[in-house]
Design a protein around this motif. Structure first.
Motif, mmCIF file in Angstrom:
data_model
loop_
_atom_site.group_PDB
_atom_site.id
_atom_site.type_symbol
_atom_site.label_atom_id
_atom_site.label_comp_id
_atom_site.label_asym_id
_atom_site.label_seq_id
_atom_site.Cartn_x
_atom_site.Cartn_y
_atom_site.Cartn_z
ATOM 1 N N ASP A 1 -4.083 3.267 -0.253
ATOM 2 C CA ASP A 1 -4.748 2.920 -1.515
ATOM 3 C C ASP A 1 -4.941 1.409 -1.659
ATOM 4 O O ASP A 1 -4.330 0.623 -0.972
ATOM 5 C CB ASP A 1 -3.949 3.451 -2.712
ATOM 6 C CG ASP A 1 -2.610 2.769 -2.872
ATOM 7 O OD1 ASP A 1 -2.587 1.642 -3.408
ATOM 8 O OD2 ASP A 1 -1.599 3.330 -2.444
ATOM 9 N N GLN B 1 -3.978 8.439 4.466
ATOM 10 C CA GLN B 1 -4.470 7.958 3.184
ATOM 11 C C GLN B 1 -3.750 6.673 2.805
ATOM 12 O O GLN B 1 -2.538 6.575 2.967
ATOM 13 C CB GLN B 1 -4.219 9.025 2.119
ATOM 14 C CG GLN B 1 -4.684 8.661 0.753
ATOM 15 C CD GLN B 1 -4.516 9.835 -0.200
ATOM 16 O OE1 GLN B 1 -5.116 10.877 0.002
ATOM 17 N NE2 GLN B 1 -3.694 9.654 -1.213
ATOM 18 N N LYS C 1 -7.562 2.376 -9.277
ATOM 19 C CA LYS C 1 -6.864 2.587 -8.010
ATOM 20 C C LYS C 1 -7.687 3.532 -7.131
ATOM 21 O O LYS C 1 -7.989 4.644 -7.532
ATOM 22 C CB LYS C 1 -5.480 3.186 -8.275
ATOM 23 C CG LYS C 1 -4.632 3.335 -7.042
ATOM 24 C CD LYS C 1 -3.249 3.841 -7.429
ATOM 25 C CE LYS C 1 -2.340 3.956 -6.240
ATOM 26 N NZ LYS C 1 -1.003 4.414 -6.647
ATOM 27 N N TYR C 2 -8.052 3.051 -5.960
ATOM 28 C CA TYR C 2 -8.862 3.811 -5.016
ATOM 29 C C TYR C 2 -8.013 4.244 -3.824
ATOM 30 O O TYR C 2 -6.998 3.625 -3.508
ATOM 31 C CB TYR C 2 -10.018 2.955 -4.488
ATOM 32 C CG TYR C 2 -11.164 2.843 -5.453
ATOM 33 C CD1 TYR C 2 -12.302 3.616 -5.293
ATOM 34 C CD2 TYR C 2 -11.108 1.970 -6.531
ATOM 35 C CE1 TYR C 2 -13.361 3.511 -6.176
ATOM 36 C CE2 TYR C 2 -12.160 1.864 -7.421
ATOM 37 C CZ TYR C 2 -13.281 2.636 -7.243
ATOM 38 O OH TYR C 2 -14.321 2.549 -8.125
ATOM 39 N N TYR C 3 -8.485 5.274 -3.158
ATOM 40 C CA TYR C 3 -7.838 5.774 -1.949
ATOM 41 C C TYR C 3 -8.856 5.805 -0.827
ATOM 42 O O TYR C 3 -10.010 6.186 -1.042
ATOM 43 C CB TYR C 3 -7.292 7.188 -2.166
ATOM 44 C CG TYR C 3 -6.248 7.243 -3.246
ATOM 45 C CD1 TYR C 3 -4.913 7.017 -2.953
ATOM 46 C CD2 TYR C 3 -6.613 7.482 -4.567
ATOM 47 C CE1 TYR C 3 -3.954 7.040 -3.957
ATOM 48 C CE2 TYR C 3 -5.661 7.511 -5.567
ATOM 49 C CZ TYR C 3 -4.341 7.292 -5.262
ATOM 50 O OH TYR C 3 -3.395 7.304 -6.248
ATOM 51 N N HIS D 1 0.843 -1.183 0.000
ATOM 52 C CA HIS D 1 0.000 0.000 0.000
ATOM 53 C C HIS D 1 0.882 1.236 0.000
ATOM 54 O O HIS D 1 1.841 1.315 0.750
ATOM 55 C CB HIS D 1 -0.855 0.064 1.273
ATOM 56 C CG HIS D 1 -1.923 -0.980 1.340
ATOM 57 N ND1 HIS D 1 -3.029 -0.958 0.532
ATOM 58 C CD2 HIS D 1 -2.061 -2.062 2.125
ATOM 59 C CE1 HIS D 1 -3.796 -1.983 0.825
ATOM 60 N NE2 HIS D 1 -3.228 -2.673 1.785
#
Length: 108
Positions: free
Chosen positions: A104, A102, A89-91, A17
């Motif tokens: 991901d 944060q 790709k998400y956060y 990550h």
């Protein structure tokens, strides 16, 4: 050991990550590095003290989830159905005036 890690990275089998953490008050645990669309996204938000913060899950301009939360000290479990979410790709973001955490994950 270094050679093995280098080879794994070159072969693309080493996953991790990317995270930004400007606070030690919160942590996200159990978030998968990669998952398939339609699988349940489940993770824990661990707070060391009571906080008020925005919790969001997003990709570029696509906002999958956003809420202002009053998080009590301890562990809070989040679970989401990713059916209908766009691949990419998400956060996961937790932020307030003093916290910017944060991390991901990839949705395939």
């Amino acid at each position: 050991m270094r050679l093995i890690l280098t080879l794994l990275a070159l072969l693309g089998t080493l996953s991790f990550h990317a995270q930004t953490n400007k606070s030690t008050d919160v942590e996200i645990s159990g978030l998968p590095v990669s998952m398939k669309q339609g699988e349940a996204l489940k993770f824990e938000l661990i707070a060391k003290k009571d906080i008020k913060a925005e919790v969001a899950i997003f990709m570029d301009t696509y906002l999958a989830y956003q809420a202002n939360a009053e998080i009590k000290a301890g562990t809070l479990t989040y679970e989401f159905d990713t059916t209908g979410w766009k691949p990419g790709k998400y956060y996961v973001l937790v932020k307030n005036e003093t916290i910017h955490y944060q991390v991901d994950f990839k949705l395939e």
